[in-house]
Design a protein around this motif. Structure first.
Motif, mmCIF file in Angstrom:
data_model
loop_
_atom_site.group_PDB
_atom_site.id
_atom_site.type_symbol
_atom_site.label_atom_id
_atom_site.label_comp_id
_atom_site.label_asym_id
_atom_site.label_seq_id
_atom_site.Cartn_x
_atom_site.Cartn_y
_atom_site.Cartn_z
ATOM 1 N N GLY A 23 21.299 -36.166 78.827
ATOM 2 C CA GLY A 23 20.377 -37.168 79.338
ATOM 3 C C GLY A 23 19.172 -37.367 78.447
ATOM 4 O O GLY A 23 18.846 -36.524 77.604
ATOM 5 N N LEU B 154 15.928 -36.083 85.291
ATOM 6 C CA LEU B 154 16.726 -35.406 84.273
ATOM 7 C C LEU B 154 16.599 -33.890 84.387
ATOM 8 O O LEU B 154 17.599 -33.166 84.244
ATOM 9 C CB LEU B 154 16.290 -35.864 82.880
ATOM 10 N N LEU C 122 19.577 -31.250 85.056
ATOM 11 C CA LEU C 122 19.808 -30.095 84.190
ATOM 12 C C LEU C 122 19.835 -28.815 85.023
ATOM 13 O O LEU C 122 20.683 -27.933 84.803
ATOM 14 C CB LEU C 122 18.708 -30.021 83.131
ATOM 15 N N LEU D 75 24.069 -31.846 83.516
ATOM 16 C CA LEU D 75 23.903 -32.238 82.117
ATOM 17 C C LEU D 75 23.826 -30.976 81.270
ATOM 18 O O LEU D 75 23.331 -29.944 81.721
ATOM 19 C CB LEU D 75 22.618 -33.063 81.936
ATOM 20 N N ILE E 193 18.947 -32.188 77.661
ATOM 21 C CA ILE E 193 18.212 -33.437 77.844
ATOM 22 C C ILE E 193 17.191 -33.578 76.719
ATOM 23 O O ILE E 193 16.818 -32.601 76.074
ATOM 24 C CB ILE E 193 17.505 -33.507 79.218
#
Length: 298
Positions: A96, A132, A136, A141, A144
Motif C-alpha cells: 500500500g 494503511l 499492515l 499488506l 506500505i
C-alpha cells in the motif's frame, strides 16, 4: 475450524446481511447459515445477533474478528511464499501507499517490476496513512510507503528511508504571487489556502512546520483529494502547498508556479514500513530491491 468458515464469518461481518454475504460468496443463504452455525457450535458461543433484516456481532464475534483476519492473512501470505520460492513466475504481491506516493512516485517502479516479473500480480492499495497502517497490522499488506512524519511504532516495524521529497507554495501563473521567487509565511495568511482537512496528516505536518513562522490559515478551503487541490490551484481559486514531484508536468506546461518559503524548506522523507517479525514473500523482497535501486528524478 476451517478457513472457509472464517472467510464466511468475515464476509458476513462486513456486509451485516446473510443475503448480501451469500451473494458475495456465491453460495445459498442456507449454506451460509450452516457454515456460521457450525463455527458457533465449534466455539460454543453465539457470534451474531440475528434479526430478519440485519445481523450484528456479539461480543464474542467482536473478539473473534481480528483473529480471523490475521489467520486468513497469514495463510494467504504463506501460500504466496510457497508458490514463489522456486521462481517468480506466479503469485501476487499486496502492498500500500498514500495518494501522492501511489499516484506520482510508484508507477515507474510498477512498470519496471512488471517487466522483470510479468507473472506476479501486483495489488497496490492507495488509502490514508491511518487505513494503511491498520491493514499492515492485520497482515493484509506486506509493506506500505508513507511520509516520515506519520507516527510509527518502531519497536514493531522497520522504517526504511526511500527518497526525499520537497513541498513548495504553489500558485497559478495568473495569480498575483505568480512571479514571486520566495515568500514569507505570514503572507500566506491573506490568501485562500487550499488544503486537505484538519484530520489529514499533511495538514498536521504543515501546521507543525509553519505555525511557528506565523501561519494562521485564516482563509482555508478544504478539499479531500490532492488532484482536486491541484486543479483548484490551477484555476486560480487560491494557493496551496504541494509536493514538487506531483506538479512536474503542470510546471513544464506553464500551468503552475512554485514559490520557496523564506524561513524554512518543507522537506520530508518517503519511507518503507514493514513488520520486523514477518517473513516477506520473494516477490515482496524483489520489489523492495527494485525500489532501493530506483531513484525518482524529475
Amino acid at each position: 475450524m476451517d478457513l472457509e468458515k472464517l472467510h464466511a464469518f468475515l464476509v458476513l461481518t462486513n456486509t451485516g446481511s446473510f443475503t448480501r454475504a451469500a451473494d458475495e460468496l456465491f453460495i445459498s443463504q442456507p449454506a451460509l447459515s450452516k457454515q456460521i452455525q457450525s463455527l458457533e457450535n465449534e466455539l460454543k458461543v453465539p457470534l451474531f445477533n440475528r434479526t430478519k433484516k440485519h445481523s450484528s456481532l456479539t461480543i464474542y464475534g467482536e473478539y473473534l474478528r481480528p483473529y480471523a483476519s490475521n489467520i486468513l492473512a497469514n495463510y494467504r501470505n504463506a501460500r504466496e511464499h510457497i508458490r514463489q520460492i522456486e521462481r517468480l513466475d506466479e503469485g501476487s504481491l499486496r502492498f500500500g501507499a498514500t495518494n501522492f506516493i501511489g499516484v506520482y512516485l510508484l508507477p515507474p517502479c510498477l512498470a519496471a517490476f512488471h517487466k522483470h516479473c510479468p507473472g506476479i500480480t501486483l495489488d497496490m492499495t492507495i488509502n490514508s496513512s491511518r487505513k494503511l497502517i491498520q491493514m499492515l497490522e492485520n497482515y493484509e499488506l506486506e509493506f506500505i510507503l508513507l511520509s516520515d512524519y506519520i507516527s510509527i511504532d518502531e519497536e514493531r516495524y522497520i522504517v526504511e528511508p526511500w527518497q526525499a521529497d520537497t513541498l513548495y507554495v504553489t500558485v497559478a501563473p495568473s495569480h498575483p504571487l505568480g512571479q514571486r521567487a520566495s515568500i514569507r509565511t505570514t503572507e500566506l495568511n491573506r490568501e485562500v489556502f487550499i488544503i486537505k482537512d484538519r484530520s489529514s496528516s499533511i495538514y498536521k505536518f504543515l501546521h507543525q512546520k509553519l505555525v511557528p513562522f506565523g501561519l494562521s490559515l485564516e482563509r482555508p478551503l478544504f478539499i479531500s483529494h490532492q488532484e482536486a487541490i491541484k486543479q483548484a490551484t490551477m484555476h486560480g481559486i487560491g494557493i496551496s502547498i504541494l509536493p514538487e514531484k506531483s506538479i512536474i508536468l503542470e510546471k513544464a506546461a506553464g500551468l503552475l508556479c512554485t514559490i520557496a518559503l523564506d524561513e524554512t524548506a518543507l522537506t520530508r522523507n518517503i519511507v518503507i514500513v514493514r513488520e520486523k517479525e514477518r517473513h516477506l514473500t520473494p516477490a515482496a523482497q524483489e520489489f523492495l530491491t527494485l525500489l532501493r535501486r530506483m531513484n525518482f528524478k524529475p
